[in-house]
Design an enzyme around this catalytic site. Structure first.
Site, PDB file in Angstrom:
ATOM      1  N   CYS A  85       0.840  -1.201   0.000  1.00 35.61           N
ATOM      2  CA  CYS A  85       0.000   0.000   0.000  1.00 35.61           C
ATOM      3  C   CYS A  85       0.877   1.253   0.000  1.00 35.61           C
ATOM      4  CB  CYS A  85      -0.978  -0.045   1.164  1.00 35.61           C
ATOM      5  SG  CYS A  85      -2.382   1.091   0.965  1.00 35.61           S
ATOM      6  N   HIS A 202      -3.501  -5.617   0.828  1.00 34.39           N
ATOM      7  CA  HIS A 202      -2.885  -5.856   2.134  1.00 34.39           C
ATOM      8  C   HIS A 202      -2.838  -7.348   2.496  1.00 34.39           C
ATOM      9  CE1 HIS A 202      -2.598  -1.705   3.789  1.00 34.39           C
ATOM     10  NE2 HIS A 202      -3.581  -1.470   2.945  1.00 34.39           N
ATOM     11  N   GLU A 204      -1.108  -8.664   4.846  1.00 35.18           N
ATOM     12  CA  GLU A 204      -1.007  -8.803   6.304  1.00 35.18           C
ATOM     13  C   GLU A 204      -2.378  -8.760   6.972  1.00 35.18           C
ATOM     14  OE1 GLU A 204      -1.281  -4.360   5.828  1.00 35.18           O
ATOM     15  OE2 GLU A 204      -0.515  -6.064   4.694  1.00 35.18           O
TER      16      GLU A 204
END
Length: 226
Positions: A85, A202, A204
């Site tokens: 990002c 994302h 994560e």
């Protein structure tokens, strides 16, 4: 040996990244940008957020931080580097990868789950997947539209440096499955070396079963790949 998660003023996905890596038994620590990289660094993650408020251009100010010069040196020596990002914006602005991320086609901040098709499974960041596999991960960005010249895009495509493309749940890539207007539906790429990657979604946020699923785990395993 540890993965350094670089924090800038305005980073807000740094702790998410640390939690995700720790969940995968990958040693990681938060590193404030003014402190420089640890001497025993085994990987670097540039997390999401709004470094320096996204003033000038998203990622542009952070890209000129002294620690990013250290990141480039580490990358040149083979240390795995992943930008997510805002980290992807920093990666492009700093020259770690080509192209740029700019304002979404909608001109709005977009936060939603998207599908990604694995385009190249022969990299540390995608080796846990099969080519053509579809994964689901979230996006959260206002400047996520990947732009690059036609010539550079053709080089990326020819050299298999596109990691992911936005698609539907069946793996079909189209303008309708492109959430931000990225050229070629590109969601992630690698640099000159396959150990350096940037992506707008994302991973994560897709590593814990109770919070968004686990489809993103394979990307983070890139830090554990010898």
């Amino acid at each position: 040996m540890t993965v350094a998660i670089v924090q800038f003023g305005g980073s807000n996905c740094d702790r998410d990244a640390k939690r995700a890596l720790s969940h995968l038994d990958i040693d990681a620590e938060l590193v404030w940008h003014e402190d420089g990289l640890p001497t025993d660094v085994s990987g670097v993650m540039l997390p999401g957020g709004f470094s320096y408020g996204d003033y000038l251009r998203a990622g542009a100010i952070a890209a000129n931080s002294p620690i990013v010069a250290e990141v480039r040196e580490a990358a040149a020596s083979g240390v795995p580097v992943l930008g997510v990002c805002n980290g992807a914006q920093i990666g492009c602005e700093s020259g770690l990868t080509p192209g740029a991320f700019t304002t979404n086609r909608s001109a709005r901040f977009q936060c939603e789950h998207v599908y990604l098709r694995v385009e190249n499974a022969d990299t540390p960041w995608t080796s846990a997947y099969e080519e053509g596999e579809v994964i689901e991960v979230p996006i959260a960005h206002g400047e996520g539209r990947f732009e690059i010249t036609d010539e550079q895009y053709d080089e990326l495509d020819t050299d298999d440096r596109v990691l992911f493309r936005y698609c539907d749940e069946n793996g079909v890539v189209s303008d309708e499955t492109n959430p931000n207007g990225s050229k070629g539906n590109v969601a992630g790429i690698i640099g000159d070396s396959e150990t350096v990657a940037v992506m707008m979604p994302h991973p994560e946020r897709a590593t814990l079963p109770d919070i968004g699923g686990t489809d993103g785990e394979g990307v983070l395993y890139g830090f554990a790949t010898p």
